[in-house]
Design an enzyme around this catalytic site. Sequence first.
Site, PDB file in Angstrom:
ATOM      1  N   ASP A 321      -8.762  21.192 -37.590  1.00 53.96           N
ATOM      2  CA  ASP A 321      -8.186  19.852 -37.714  1.00 53.96           C
ATOM      3  C   ASP A 321      -8.522  18.959 -36.520  1.00 53.96           C
ATOM      4  O   ASP A 321      -8.892  19.434 -35.444  1.00 53.96           O
ATOM      5  CB  ASP A 321      -6.654  19.949 -37.792  1.00 53.96           C
ATOM      6  CG  ASP A 321      -6.175  20.559 -39.100  1.00 53.96           C
ATOM      7  OD1 ASP A 321      -7.012  21.119 -39.842  1.00 53.96           O
ATOM      8  OD2 ASP A 321      -4.963  20.489 -39.358  1.00 53.96           O
ATOM      9  N   HIS A 465      -7.925  23.995 -34.376  1.00 52.20           N
ATOM     10  CA  HIS A 465      -8.328  22.634 -34.021  1.00 52.20           C
ATOM     11  C   HIS A 465      -9.644  22.692 -33.255  1.00 52.20           C
ATOM     12  O   HIS A 465      -9.696  23.317 -32.187  1.00 52.20           O
ATOM     13  CB  HIS A 465      -7.248  21.955 -33.168  1.00 52.20           C
ATOM     14  CG  HIS A 465      -5.926  21.831 -33.888  1.00 52.20           C
ATOM     15  ND1 HIS A 465      -5.060  22.893 -33.995  1.00 52.20           N
ATOM     16  CD2 HIS A 465      -5.361  20.799 -34.538  1.00 52.20           C
ATOM     17  CE1 HIS A 465      -3.995  22.511 -34.692  1.00 52.20           C
ATOM     18  NE2 HIS A 465      -4.156  21.233 -35.031  1.00 52.20           N
TER      19      HIS A 465
HETATM   20 ZN    ZN Z   1      -3.691  17.313 -36.847  1.00 53.72          ZN
END
Ligand code: ZN
Length: 527
Positions: A321, A465
């Site tokens: 992400d 991430h």
């Molecule tokens: Zn996020």
Amino acid sequence: MEFYLVNKRSLPNMAPDRPLATAALALAVLLGLLIMATRPPGLLTADSAQSSDEPSGDEEVTLPPAEGEPDGQTVVDPGSVSGLQEEELSYDGPVDTSVTYPALPRAEPLTEYLEGRLSDEVAAFDHANPGADSYRADWNLTAARQGLVGVRFVATESDSEGESERFSTYWYDTGQGQVHGSTHLLDGQEALTALNTLVREELGEDAHTSGMYPISALYDSIGFNPDGDLVVEFDTGQVAPASQGRTHAVLDHSEVEPLLSELGNRVHEAATVGVDTFEIAEAPDTGRDDSLGPAPGTILPDDGSVDCTDTGTTCVALTFDDGPGGGTPQLLDTLGRHDARATFFVTGHPVQEHPETLRRAYAEGHEIANHTLNHPDLTSIGADEATMDLSSTQALVLRETGYEMDLMRPPYGATDGGVAAVSEEMGLAQILWSVDTNDWLHRDAEKVADTALEGADDGAIILMHDIHSTTITAAEEIVQELESRGVEMVTVSQLLGSTEPGERYTDGVPEEGDQEDADEGADASDG
Ligand code: ZN
């Protein structure tokens, strides 16, 4: 001799800002006059009798030469197309638009396609740019012969950053009633990949060749110049500094001929001879021919290479992400080395910062999904704002890759009925996760890898991430270990199969209480 008048009429259409080229062209036309004047009159008669929609044996000898500049596609005078009219697009939005497109009699599928496509282009410009001001588009014909019509658009976009130009060319088969994008001139993905290599070599230092990938969004304006050589053109700022304006490559026909599809060969033939008159005699057959399949450069998030419903196959979806980030190319290297696919839930500003990385991830078969523009808690901002936020990123990704995302992940995993309704309206399924590595919190590669690997059971969706270097480092170990376990690292779409817009998914394990897991995951995570 009538067609010479036609030639002259079309001259003002052709790059009036390039007086030298225009003068050269005028000279070429004069030369043509001289040559034609020395020909026996019988040939001229054969020429005028030629029906432009059907090839005849001797037309190569008798037709006028194709018009245009060596560094651009051929140009056909719209006056030679019988019954052609110009339509103007109406757009309901804040952007000032002036967009025209051609409407040919008995070519309704083309007219409808262009109207829809141009509306989408204006909307994407509007949604992708808070400073969007105006959008103008003009068209010209690049072929009108042998059952083929080529239409090229030059769009001038104006926003707070200034003006830029975008080019696109569509090819219409009058018999089948089908519109093809430019990549359909190539004989499949491998041919487009080979073309991309040739174009990179040709452009050399004139472009950021490392940011060029064989995807339809880059190769959306391809045709032939009057000599029959392939012309590929790129938008302002797309593969070179914006100050360079239009970037283009011209490749010898002999070099690209092995890469052309049947349509590409037909276009080459149709576009490189002049047009006297052209008329579409009949409306297309209603039965459409879909034999060409998806256009080269269209990368599907589920290409059918892995069957996750097979009980003998273990599938895990690695998801990243908030990127793309500076370390994402290294992550893509890692994934590529181990034949692993992943899903990138991207946010708008990183997309604007790293468009080349986004293109690469898409080109290499990873799934791109929507993670909003500004990373807000969607449950707290209301439906209109949530729609705008998701629409911006949807438009940014569409403009860079040509891909329309159908998955989203709400930031922080925060979702409710309102977010579900917005997602449904936008055609986006909500993807949460079953394993949270908390990589943003720990910033510890070893810990991230351990958590991911511990939870990597069949059907798992693992949250990470790609904006943290520790996660990029951890990915190497995760991917290596999963590969050695025989786990298939797949995109979310490969894992879930088809998804329902608005629905929430937390894993790919059948018959599980997905909703409960989602609430659990949503509580304590960054998302
Ligand atoms: Zn996020």
